[in-house]
Design a protein around this motif. Structure first.
Motif, PDB file in Angstrom:
ATOM      1  N   MET A   1       0.903  -1.284  -0.081  1.00  0.00           N
ATOM      2  CA  MET A   1      -0.086   0.080  -0.165  1.00  0.00           C
ATOM      3  C   MET A   1       0.845   1.342  -0.059  1.00  0.00           C
ATOM      4  O   MET A   1       1.950   1.338   0.566  1.00  0.00           O
ATOM      5  N   ASP A  50     -17.420  -2.019   1.351  1.00  0.00           N
ATOM      6  CA  ASP A  50     -16.836  -1.742   0.123  1.00  0.00           C
ATOM      7  C   ASP A  50     -17.369  -0.232  -0.145  1.00  0.00           C
ATOM      8  O   ASP A  50     -16.630   0.490  -0.699  1.00  0.00           O
ATOM      9  N   ASP A  54     -14.869   3.094  -0.203  1.00  0.00           N
ATOM     10  CA  ASP A  54     -14.794   4.126  -1.464  1.00  0.00           C
ATOM     11  C   ASP A  54     -15.286   5.548  -1.302  1.00  0.00           C
ATOM     12  O   ASP A  54     -14.385   6.354  -1.683  1.00  0.00           O
ATOM     13  N   GLY A  57     -12.439   7.197   0.654  1.00  0.00           N
ATOM     14  CA  GLY A  57     -11.481   7.624  -0.292  1.00  0.00           C
ATOM     15  C   GLY A  57     -11.851   8.699  -1.410  1.00  0.00           C
ATOM     16  O   GLY A  57     -10.810   9.569  -1.657  1.00  0.00           O
ATOM     17  N   THR A 118      -9.718  -0.145   8.873  1.00  0.00           N
ATOM     18  CA  THR A 118      -9.087   0.029   7.735  1.00  0.00           C
ATOM     19  C   THR A 118      -8.297   1.508   7.871  1.00  0.00           C
ATOM     20  O   THR A 118      -8.245   1.789   8.829  1.00  0.00           O
ATOM     21  N   TYR A 122      -5.614   3.016   2.687  1.00  0.00           N
ATOM     22  CA  TYR A 122      -6.249   2.007   1.952  1.00  0.00           C
ATOM     23  C   TYR A 122      -7.540   2.535   1.028  1.00  0.00           C
ATOM     24  O   TYR A 122      -7.503   2.205  -0.142  1.00  0.00           O
ATOM     25  N   CYS A 123      -8.458   3.309   1.870  1.00  0.00           N
ATOM     26  CA  CYS A 123      -9.459   3.957   0.979  1.00  0.00           C
ATOM     27  C   CYS A 123      -8.969   4.928  -0.268  1.00  0.00           C
ATOM     28  O   CYS A 123      -9.571   4.749  -1.041  1.00  0.00           O
ATOM     29  N   GLU A 125      -6.366   4.890  -1.767  1.00  0.00           N
ATOM     30  CA  GLU A 125      -5.737   3.967  -2.608  1.00  0.00           C
ATOM     31  C   GLU A 125      -6.834   3.264  -3.615  1.00  0.00           C
ATOM     32  O   GLU A 125      -6.714   3.341  -4.789  1.00  0.00           O
ATOM     33  N   LEU A 126      -7.960   2.863  -2.726  1.00  0.00           N
ATOM     34  CA  LEU A 126      -8.946   2.280  -3.670  1.00  0.00           C
ATOM     35  C   LEU A 126      -9.593   3.195  -4.607  1.00  0.00           C
ATOM     36  O   LEU A 126      -9.801   3.053  -5.919  1.00  0.00           O
ATOM     37  N   ASN A 129      -7.130   4.501  -7.612  1.00  0.00           N
ATOM     38  CA  ASN A 129      -7.112   3.070  -8.542  1.00  0.00           C
ATOM     39  C   ASN A 129      -8.482   3.217  -9.700  1.00  0.00           C
ATOM     40  O   ASN A 129      -8.248   2.668 -10.662  1.00  0.00           O
ATOM     41  N   VAL A 130      -9.494   3.707  -9.129  1.00  0.00           N
ATOM     42  CA  VAL A 130     -10.659   3.540  -9.729  1.00  0.00           C
ATOM     43  C   VAL A 130     -10.594   4.852 -10.787  1.00  0.00           C
ATOM     44  O   VAL A 130     -10.882   4.701 -12.013  1.00  0.00           O
TER      45      VAL A 130
END
Length: 133
Positions: A1, A50, A54, A57, A118, A122-123, A125-126, A129-130
């Motif tokens: 991460m 999820d 998201d 993030g 979490t 992490y959030c 990066e999610l 990435n989208v």
């Protein structure tokens, strides 16, 4: 991460490449993402993790871009700001922090993420990435 600093730089570069430069529109995006967090937290106890991760993030992405547009620094470390007993109350504190231009908002988002086991990274990066696809 990846760490927050690296992700922040990637988000800023992505926003520049996409020509995202209107602060009014960006603030509207922050508001939309905050509504997504609120929607997920409003179903007390039956969270869709999820969607919640998201939304956290995406909120961080929109705030990083808004801070960059306004010449403010997006700061983050492992400092605790919120003692979360009720995630919805914590969310309201985050909302107020954003409205008051309180730089601790990223700490608060991390505290909220950690409440659900979490991290903000992490959030974030999610979400990155989208958007970077």
């Amino acid at each position: 991460m990846q760490n927050f600093k690296t992700l922040k730089e990637q988000v800023i570069n992505w926003s520049i490449e996409k020509g995202i430069n209107n602060t009014v529109t960006q603030f509207s995006k922050v508001s939309e993402e905050l509504n997504e967090i609120n929607d997920e937290l409003s179903v007390k106890g039956d969270y869709n993790f999820d969607k919640l991760f998201d939304a956290i993030g995406d909120t961080a992405v929109t705030l990083i871009i808004l801070n960059y547009q306004e010449g403010r620094v997006s700061m983050f470390s492992d400092m605790k700001v919120l003692d979360i007993k009720d995630p919805l109350v914590a969310f309201r504190q985050i909302f107020v922090a954003i409205a008051m231009n309180d730089n601790r908002v990223f700490y608060m988002l991390n505290d909220l993420a950690e409440h659900f086991n979490t991290t903000l990274e992490y959030c974030l990066e999610l979400a990155y990435n989208v958007i970077s696809k």
